[in-house]
Design a protein around this motif. Structure first.
Motif, PDB file in Angstrom:
ATOM      1  N   LEU A 141       0.812  -1.176   0.028  1.00 38.42           N
ATOM      2  CA  LEU A 141      -0.041  -0.124   0.099  1.00 38.42           C
ATOM      3  C   LEU A 141       0.948   1.274   0.115  1.00 38.42           C
ATOM      4  O   LEU A 141       1.730   1.255   0.668  1.00 38.42           O
ATOM      5  N   ASN A 142       0.640   2.205  -0.854  1.00 38.32           N
ATOM      6  CA  ASN A 142       1.234   3.313  -0.799  1.00 38.32           C
ATOM      7  C   ASN A 142       0.787   4.213   0.584  1.00 38.32           C
ATOM      8  O   ASN A 142      -0.206   3.985   1.228  1.00 38.32           O
ATOM      9  N   LEU A 143       1.510   5.334   0.643  1.00 38.23           N
ATOM     10  CA  LEU A 143       0.950   6.050   1.735  1.00 38.23           C
ATOM     11  C   LEU A 143      -0.283   6.633   1.871  1.00 38.23           C
ATOM     12  O   LEU A 143      -1.127   6.604   2.931  1.00 38.23           O
ATOM     13  N   GLU A 144      -0.846   7.343   0.584  1.00 36.37           N
ATOM     14  CA  GLU A 144      -2.429   7.418   0.644  1.00 36.37           C
ATOM     15  C   GLU A 144      -3.296   6.459   0.912  1.00 36.37           C
ATOM     16  O   GLU A 144      -4.252   6.619   1.762  1.00 36.37           O
ATOM     17  N   GLN A 145      -3.106   5.284   0.304  1.00 33.08           N
ATOM     18  CA  GLN A 145      -3.912   3.989   0.715  1.00 33.08           C
ATOM     19  C   GLN A 145      -3.801   3.684   2.260  1.00 33.08           C
ATOM     20  O   GLN A 145      -4.756   3.198   2.726  1.00 33.08           O
ATOM     21  N   GLN A 146      -2.681   3.722   2.809  1.00 34.52           N
ATOM     22  CA  GLN A 146      -2.562   3.260   4.105  1.00 34.52           C
ATOM     23  C   GLN A 146      -3.355   4.457   5.089  1.00 34.52           C
ATOM     24  O   GLN A 146      -4.048   4.141   5.814  1.00 34.52           O
ATOM     25  N   HIS A 147      -3.371   5.665   4.523  1.00 36.53           N
ATOM     26  CA  HIS A 147      -3.912   6.593   5.415  1.00 36.53           C
ATOM     27  C   HIS A 147      -5.286   6.440   5.361  1.00 36.53           C
ATOM     28  O   HIS A 147      -6.255   6.550   6.198  1.00 36.53           O
ATOM     29  N   HIS A 148      -5.980   6.223   4.109  1.00 36.13           N
ATOM     30  CA  HIS A 148      -7.373   5.721   4.117  1.00 36.13           C
ATOM     31  C   HIS A 148      -7.642   4.350   4.917  1.00 36.13           C
ATOM     32  O   HIS A 148      -8.690   4.349   5.458  1.00 36.13           O
ATOM     33  N   LEU A 149      -6.950   3.391   4.786  1.00 37.56           N
ATOM     34  CA  LEU A 149      -7.355   2.370   5.504  1.00 37.56           C
ATOM     35  C   LEU A 149      -7.216   2.381   6.999  1.00 37.56           C
ATOM     36  O   LEU A 149      -8.312   2.191   7.698  1.00 37.56           O
ATOM     37  N   TRP A 150      -6.196   3.111   7.502  1.00 39.49           N
ATOM     38  CA  TRP A 150      -6.411   3.267   9.033  1.00 39.49           C
ATOM     39  C   TRP A 150      -7.413   4.239   9.505  1.00 39.49           C
ATOM     40  O   TRP A 150      -7.858   3.972  10.309  1.00 39.49           O
ATOM     41  N   GLY A 151      -7.781   5.326   8.512  1.00 43.31           N
ATOM     42  CA  GLY A 151      -8.976   6.068   8.650  1.00 43.31           C
ATOM     43  C   GLY A 151     -10.177   5.508   8.682  1.00 43.31           C
ATOM     44  O   GLY A 151     -10.987   5.373   9.697  1.00 43.31           O
ATOM     45  N   LEU A 152     -10.479   4.315   8.039  1.00 46.95           N
ATOM     46  CA  LEU A 152     -11.439   3.575   7.800  1.00 46.95           C
ATOM     47  C   LEU A 152     -11.596   2.485   8.947  1.00 46.95           C
ATOM     48  O   LEU A 152     -12.351   2.263   9.416  1.00 46.95           O
ATOM     49  N   LEU A 153     -10.381   2.214   9.495  1.00 41.33           N
ATOM     50  CA  LEU A 153     -10.382   1.368  10.731  1.00 41.33           C
ATOM     51  C   LEU A 153     -10.638   2.007  12.071  1.00 41.33           C
ATOM     52  O   LEU A 153     -10.751   1.270  12.877  1.00 41.33           O
ATOM     53  N   GLY A 154     -10.367   3.297  11.754  1.00 44.45           N
ATOM     54  CA  GLY A 154     -10.844   4.126  13.100  1.00 44.45           C
ATOM     55  C   GLY A 154      -9.629   4.001  14.166  1.00 44.45           C
ATOM     56  O   GLY A 154      -9.880   4.286  15.174  1.00 44.45           O
ATOM     57  N   ALA A 155      -8.280   3.960  13.553  1.00 46.71           N
ATOM     58  CA  ALA A 155      -7.405   3.761  14.566  1.00 46.71           C
ATOM     59  C   ALA A 155      -6.071   4.730  14.109  1.00 46.71           C
ATOM     60  O   ALA A 155      -6.124   5.076  12.885  1.00 46.71           O
ATOM     61  N   LYS A 156      -5.235   5.020  15.028  1.00 44.60           N
ATOM     62  CA  LYS A 156      -3.894   5.473  14.641  1.00 44.60           C
ATOM     63  C   LYS A 156      -2.954   4.462  14.054  1.00 44.60           C
ATOM     64  O   LYS A 156      -3.059   3.208  14.342  1.00 44.60           O
ATOM     65  N   TYR A 157      -2.301   4.812  13.113  1.00 42.58           N
ATOM     66  CA  TYR A 157      -1.339   3.781  12.396  1.00 42.58           C
ATOM     67  C   TYR A 157      -0.416   3.150  13.270  1.00 42.58           C
ATOM     68  O   TYR A 157       0.054   3.605  14.408  1.00 42.58           O
ATOM     69  N   LEU A 158      -0.555   1.776  13.270  1.00 44.07           N
ATOM     70  CA  LEU A 158       0.508   0.893  13.924  1.00 44.07           C
ATOM     71  C   LEU A 158       1.335   0.156  12.755  1.00 44.07           C
ATOM     72  O   LEU A 158       0.880   0.019  11.619  1.00 44.07           O
ATOM     73  N   PRO A 159       2.636  -0.221  13.204  1.00 43.76           N
ATOM     74  CA  PRO A 159       3.482  -0.752  11.859  1.00 43.76           C
ATOM     75  C   PRO A 159       2.552  -1.931  11.542  1.00 43.76           C
ATOM     76  O   PRO A 159       2.379  -2.788  12.389  1.00 43.76           O
ATOM     77  N   SER A 160       2.476  -2.150  10.070  1.00 42.36           N
ATOM     78  CA  SER A 160       1.654  -3.405   9.827  1.00 42.36           C
ATOM     79  C   SER A 160       2.104  -3.856   8.456  1.00 42.36           C
ATOM     80  O   SER A 160       2.842  -3.188   7.669  1.00 42.36           O
ATOM     81  N   VAL A 161       1.712  -5.024   8.124  1.00 43.42           N
ATOM     82  CA  VAL A 161       1.844  -5.563   6.743  1.00 43.42           C
ATOM     83  C   VAL A 161       0.442  -6.286   6.335  1.00 43.42           C
ATOM     84  O   VAL A 161      -0.187  -6.697   7.043  1.00 43.42           O
ATOM     85  N   MET A 162       0.110  -5.960   4.870  1.00 40.71           N
ATOM     86  CA  MET A 162      -1.205  -6.592   4.489  1.00 40.71           C
ATOM     87  C   MET A 162      -1.029  -7.577   3.627  1.00 40.71           C
ATOM     88  O   MET A 162       0.102  -7.369   2.625  1.00 40.71           O
TER      89      MET A 162
END
Length: 191
Positions: A141-162
């Motif tokens: 995921l690029n940064l924009e996609q990660q931003h949208h994903l974590w916003g959708l999940l309702g959380a602050k970013y954690l180190p992760s892998v999809m």
């Protein structure tokens, strides 16, 4: 089938990580199948653990069967809707008080799926025998996609892998109707 597949993958990752001496796993559940956030916005992933979350389900249409009929053992033909093949998008999130420890767990997870990315009932205990195989591929995921994903999940970013888990086939096999097979053609002349 989705729940069984994710539980099997969670257990496989857990077993691999438990064998890594540098992680020094003392908890029984360092990997948990969970939401990222609870409805009230608090973190659902336990402290000092790796969360496995289903973030999307997608139908695999490229290999969708176009054959709506199957031949029964009694010689009759059944009209059955084609099976649905699914791709699951799963997220491993590291919620550790020590940032470095979370990165070590994520690195171990990535190494595990690099070493074994195909799971079949023959080589994976507990996998539903109806599942022919699961293929696990990393999704970047690029940064924009990660931003949208974590916003959708309702959380602050954690180190992760999809990862994308391909080809869970669902076939209820309920016949809509049944009839005899076509054994020949008869040409009718127009009047």
């Amino acid at each position: 089938m989705i729940d069984n597949s994710l539980e099997v993958l969670k257990n496989a990752v857990h077993d691999y990580l438990a064998r890594l001496p540098q992680l020094n796993i003392t908890s029984e559940t360092p990997v948990q199948l969970t939401h990222v956030c609870k409805p009230d916005g608090t973190m659902a992933i336990n402290d000092n653990s790796l969360g496995l979350t289903l973030v999307n389900i997608e139908e695999e249409r490229v290999v969708k069967s176009q054959q709506p009929f199957i031949k029964a053992q009694n010689g009759r033909v059944l009209h059955v809707n084609p099976e649905i093949k699914l791709n699951l998008y799963i997220l491993f999130s590291a919620n550790f008080t020590q940032y470095k420890t979370g990165l070590e767990f994520l690195s171990g997870t990535i190494r595990f799926f690099q070493s074994k990315n195909v799971f079949t009932p023959n080589d994976t205990p507990g996998l539903d025998p109806k599942i022919e195989k699961l293929i696990v591929e990393m999704e970047s995921l690029n940064l924009e996609q990660q931003h949208h994903l974590w916003g959708l999940l309702g959380a602050k970013y954690l180190p992760s892998v999809m990862y994308r888990v391909r080809m869970i086939a669902i076939q209820e096999a309920l016949a809509a109707d049944e009839g005899p097979p076509i054994t020949g053609l008869r040409i009718v002349e127009p009047i």
